[in-house]
Design an enzyme around this catalytic site. Sequence first.
Site, PDB file in Angstrom:
ATOM      1  N   ASP A 133      -9.764  -5.097  13.357  1.00 43.52           N
ATOM      2  CA  ASP A 133      -9.579  -3.663  12.977  1.00 43.52           C
ATOM      3  C   ASP A 133      -9.095  -3.782  11.365  1.00 43.52           C
ATOM      4  O   ASP A 133      -7.872  -3.146  11.223  1.00 43.52           O
ATOM      5  CB  ASP A 133      -8.569  -2.951  13.739  1.00 43.52           C
ATOM      6  CG  ASP A 133      -8.548  -1.440  13.720  1.00 43.52           C
ATOM      7  OD1 ASP A 133      -9.710  -1.134  12.966  1.00 43.52           O
ATOM      8  OD2 ASP A 133      -7.892  -0.719  14.344  1.00 43.52           O
ATOM      9  N   ASP A 173      -0.669  -7.906  11.399  1.00 43.43           N
ATOM     10  CA  ASP A 173      -0.841  -6.746  10.278  1.00 43.43           C
ATOM     11  C   ASP A 173       0.196  -7.436   9.048  1.00 43.43           C
ATOM     12  O   ASP A 173       1.308  -7.905   9.149  1.00 43.43           O
ATOM     13  CB  ASP A 173      -0.289  -5.814  11.045  1.00 43.43           C
ATOM     14  CG  ASP A 173      -0.857  -4.332   9.939  1.00 43.43           C
ATOM     15  OD1 ASP A 173      -1.867  -3.907  10.380  1.00 43.43           O
ATOM     16  OD2 ASP A 173      -0.422  -4.310   8.790  1.00 43.43           O
ATOM     17  N   ASP A 197      -1.341   0.511  13.432  1.00 48.72           N
ATOM     18  CA  ASP A 197      -0.916   1.730  14.193  1.00 48.72           C
ATOM     19  C   ASP A 197      -0.513   1.732  15.624  1.00 48.72           C
ATOM     20  O   ASP A 197      -0.280   2.592  16.244  1.00 48.72           O
ATOM     21  CB  ASP A 197      -1.899   2.902  13.550  1.00 48.72           C
ATOM     22  CG  ASP A 197      -3.279   2.558  13.949  1.00 48.72           C
ATOM     23  OD1 ASP A 197      -3.511   1.819  14.940  1.00 48.72           O
ATOM     24  OD2 ASP A 197      -3.973   2.919  13.057  1.00 48.72           O
ATOM     25  N   ASP A 235      -0.700 -12.479   6.617  1.00 53.08           N
ATOM     26  CA  ASP A 235      -2.229 -12.231   6.359  1.00 53.08           C
ATOM     27  C   ASP A 235      -3.017 -12.786   7.575  1.00 53.08           C
ATOM     28  O   ASP A 235      -2.988 -13.868   8.147  1.00 53.08           O
ATOM     29  CB  ASP A 235      -2.348 -13.198   5.078  1.00 53.08           C
ATOM     30  CG  ASP A 235      -3.820 -13.209   4.785  1.00 53.08           C
ATOM     31  OD1 ASP A 235      -4.321 -11.883   4.173  1.00 53.08           O
ATOM     32  OD2 ASP A 235      -4.527 -14.262   4.902  1.00 53.08           O
ATOM     33  N   ALA A 236      -4.143 -12.039   7.683  1.00 50.33           N
ATOM     34  CA  ALA A 236      -5.106 -12.338   8.613  1.00 50.33           C
ATOM     35  C   ALA A 236      -5.607 -13.714   8.436  1.00 50.33           C
ATOM     36  O   ALA A 236      -5.487 -14.846   9.476  1.00 50.33           O
ATOM     37  CB  ALA A 236      -5.852 -11.424   9.144  1.00 50.33           C
ATOM     38  N   GLN A 262       0.823  -1.117   0.009  1.00 53.02           N
ATOM     39  CA  GLN A 262      -0.163  -0.104   0.071  1.00 53.02           C
ATOM     40  C   GLN A 262       1.034   1.298  -0.086  1.00 53.02           C
ATOM     41  O   GLN A 262       2.134   1.126   0.224  1.00 53.02           O
ATOM     42  CB  GLN A 262      -1.009   0.042   1.285  1.00 53.02           C
ATOM     43  CG  GLN A 262      -0.288  -0.043   2.621  1.00 53.02           C
ATOM     44  CD  GLN A 262      -0.976  -0.748   3.608  1.00 53.02           C
ATOM     45  OE1 GLN A 262      -2.143  -0.668   3.851  1.00 53.02           O
ATOM     46  NE2 GLN A 262      -0.471  -1.274   4.844  1.00 53.02           N
ATOM     47  N   HIS A 292     -11.572   3.798  18.625  1.00 55.35           N
ATOM     48  CA  HIS A 292     -10.705   2.893  19.395  1.00 55.35           C
ATOM     49  C   HIS A 292     -11.336   2.522  20.708  1.00 55.35           C
ATOM     50  O   HIS A 292     -11.281   1.406  21.018  1.00 55.35           O
ATOM     51  CB  HIS A 292      -9.119   3.347  19.349  1.00 55.35           C
ATOM     52  CG  HIS A 292      -8.515   3.222  18.149  1.00 55.35           C
ATOM     53  ND1 HIS A 292      -8.013   4.523  17.391  1.00 55.35           N
ATOM     54  CD2 HIS A 292      -8.249   2.106  17.302  1.00 55.35           C
ATOM     55  CE1 HIS A 292      -7.773   4.117  16.223  1.00 55.35           C
ATOM     56  NE2 HIS A 292      -7.561   2.847  16.176  1.00 55.35           N
TER      57      HIS A 292
END
EC number: 2.5.1.16
Length: 514
Positions: A367, A315, A295, A349-350, A241, A271
């Site tokens: 999230d 992530d 983040d 990867d999730a 990205q 959050h």
Amino acid sequence: MSHVADQARIRALWLLAATFLVAVSGLIYELIAATLSSYLLGDSVRQFSMVIGVFLSAMGVGAWASRFVGQAMGGFIWAQILLGLVGGFMAPVVFYSYAWAGSVSLPLFGLLIATGVLSGMEIPLIARVLKEVGAPQFRFENVLSVDYIGALAASLAFPLLIVPHLGLMSASLAFGALNLAVAGVSLWLFRRDATRQQVGVWALTFVLTIAGLVQAERLVSVAEASLYEDDIILSEATPYQQITVTRYRDRVRLFLDHSIQFDTLDEYRYHEMLVHPALALAPRRRSVLILGGGDGMAVREVLRWPDVDAVTLVDLDPRVTELFRDHPHLAPLNDHALQDARVEVVTADAWSFVEQSNALFDVVLVDLPDPKNLALSKLYSRQFYGALAERLSGQGIVVTQAGSPLFAREAYWSVANTLAAARNPQQPGEGLFVRPYHTYVPSFGAWGFVMASQSPLRDRDLMLPDNLRYLSDEIWRAAQVFSADMAKVPAEVNSIQSHALVGYYLDGWAAWFE
């Protein structure tokens, strides 16, 4: 005679090398166009499909049109010069068009068609030149083989080397320079056939492209400055990205692929609502899994609970977690949560993590980015939620961000219905028990979440950590009430076969903002 034969052999070898080089640059242009389309227009599967289809069709037109080129080498050289200009400046033109006019489709697909037509002319013209120079044992399939090898090299280099190290703007100009280099060598080797006009246009285009390449970082900065309201303090392209961070005074905002992820003015609302209801209702909080959220803001909120022993953050993009762990201006935003000894950061990867892990978690926080394409939609599918339920401890709770119940109403309720339809490990044949809720985040508008568990959740007051800035028990109770324009509507369960969620999502946002 030997000199003539040697010259023919050199020319033939060069033309095969040129075939490899133009194949590389052609596919790179196609990938740049597809990536730009995905970044700026969303829905990567749709955009990649359209770009590939349009590019290949344009190549077919170019291959057909090559028969009308009288002088093959002259036509090949002109094609390389024009590709250096059209393909090389594709990314700059599209970025500036998007930044200043908000237009993407017309310049992108216009340049893509022109690039495809010119690319389609290359192989037929090279084949004709090879025959004209009397290349020994010329076979057309050899040209195609070299062409396909070049395409393979480009497809491997693009995600692994080109995007991480060059970025789209520099890559576009660099491969424009490559086409011009091919034109330059061809002009030299076939100089008896070259015209002054070709040499002059080539030289001017080459100087322009090199100047653009030297100033690529400045071009990127100018284009991005037009896209964002605030000063850009960080801009990086990763294999996954585009990361952009902006700041105005003490206000910091994170954008991924030009979509806002948080604004420090109001991120606490998002959050706190994502994290604390689930942790407050969970009978036990020792082990927490967070999917996405690189983040570290959700991690920060989880660590407010003293009985949390371990947090696993998964992530896909390691650069995001690195920045929010180590960057001197970004790590303080999450109170240096990613440096806490209780936190384990996993780059994966999730879906793969959930499938491969054997661990059980008391709370799972999802999230992830909005389901704007099929790659993301699968992480909001019945199959994924079923696998995720297997990672819950007996009384565990999972909560996911689910988009806006106002802007994309059907998409939100599709997520709720999908969680409710996911298999329940404790009650075979039954689904999960869900609790939808929402809040208002100024950066996003009305925003929704869905909580789920393997057994019904008791309706009780929330015992929350001290010093929260937004959430209270009163806010929590109000969050479970939906106004008439956000109330439940019929929506299909999302699965990896149907991906109904993508259509709901795109149609919903388009109705409001296009």
